[in-house]
Design a protein around this motif. Structure first.
Motif, PDB file in Angstrom:
ATOM      1  N   VAL A  86       0.516  -1.121  -0.082  1.00  0.00           N
ATOM      2  CA  VAL A  86      -0.188  -0.132   0.123  1.00  0.00           C
ATOM      3  C   VAL A  86       1.081   1.367  -0.145  1.00  0.00           C
ATOM      4  O   VAL A  86       0.750   2.122  -0.747  1.00  0.00           O
ATOM      5  CB  VAL A  86      -1.061   0.031   1.046  1.00  0.00           C
ATOM      6  N   PRO A  87       1.720   1.357   0.895  1.00  0.00           N
ATOM      7  CA  PRO A  87       2.826   2.461   0.897  1.00  0.00           C
ATOM      8  C   PRO A  87       3.367   2.727  -0.544  1.00  0.00           C
ATOM      9  O   PRO A  87       3.497   3.933  -0.915  1.00  0.00           O
ATOM     10  CB  PRO A  87       3.645   2.545   2.108  1.00  0.00           C
ATOM     11  N   GLY A  97       1.850   6.440  -6.920  1.00  0.00           N
ATOM     12  CA  GLY A  97       0.716   6.852  -7.698  1.00  0.00           C
ATOM     13  C   GLY A  97       0.148   5.800  -8.575  1.00  0.00           C
ATOM     14  O   GLY A  97      -0.496   6.000  -9.823  1.00  0.00           O
ATOM     15  N   GLN A 124      -2.069   2.864 -10.157  1.00  0.00           N
ATOM     16  CA  GLN A 124      -3.538   2.715 -10.225  1.00  0.00           C
ATOM     17  C   GLN A 124      -3.895   1.346 -10.678  1.00  0.00           C
ATOM     18  O   GLN A 124      -5.112   1.093 -10.594  1.00  0.00           O
ATOM     19  CB  GLN A 124      -4.009   3.789 -11.301  1.00  0.00           C
ATOM     20  N   TRP A 155       2.441   1.559  -3.469  1.00  0.00           N
ATOM     21  CA  TRP A 155       1.232   2.212  -4.397  1.00  0.00           C
ATOM     22  C   TRP A 155       1.083   3.670  -4.304  1.00  0.00           C
ATOM     23  O   TRP A 155       0.992   4.198  -5.376  1.00  0.00           O
ATOM     24  CB  TRP A 155       0.034   1.264  -4.386  1.00  0.00           C
ATOM     25  N   GLU A 156       1.001   4.048  -3.049  1.00  0.00           N
ATOM     26  CA  GLU A 156       0.604   5.476  -2.834  1.00  0.00           C
ATOM     27  C   GLU A 156       1.989   6.343  -3.371  1.00  0.00           C
ATOM     28  O   GLU A 156       1.702   7.444  -3.799  1.00  0.00           O
ATOM     29  CB  GLU A 156       0.252   5.758  -1.288  1.00  0.00           C
ATOM     30  N   GLU A 157       2.909   5.920  -2.723  1.00  0.00           N
ATOM     31  CA  GLU A 157       4.163   6.735  -3.185  1.00  0.00           C
ATOM     32  C   GLU A 157       4.188   6.882  -4.685  1.00  0.00           C
ATOM     33  O   GLU A 157       4.603   8.190  -5.155  1.00  0.00           O
ATOM     34  CB  GLU A 157       5.605   6.149  -2.617  1.00  0.00           C
TER      35      GLU A 157
END
Length: 67
Positions: free
Chosen positions: A14-15, A21, A23, A17-19
């Motif tokens: 999750v971190p 961006g 999709q 993927w967020e870092e």
């Protein structure tokens, strides 16, 4: 397209993927069970699967990393 982690759970995926961006959907796997169904080494790999569930093509990328 779906990304499948190799022994990395949600707490790591999750971190990342967020870092970056990202999709595309992913499946966080805490072990190598799914990975070992398709490979013993070399990632990334891309499998093209038909609507009937037949693997029609496999791409394996080897990277030369220079430091």
């Amino acid at each position: 397209m779906i990304a499948i982690s190799r022994a990395e759970g949600e707490d790591l995926v999750v971190p990342f993927w967020e870092e970056y961006g990202l999709q595309i959907p992913y499946s966080a796997q805490t072990d190598r069970h799914i990975y070992e169904l398709f490979a013993s080494s070399v990632i990334p790999r891309v499998y093209f699967v038909s609507a009937e569930g037949i693997v029609t093509r496999i791409l394996i990328e080897n990277f030369d990393i220079e430091e």
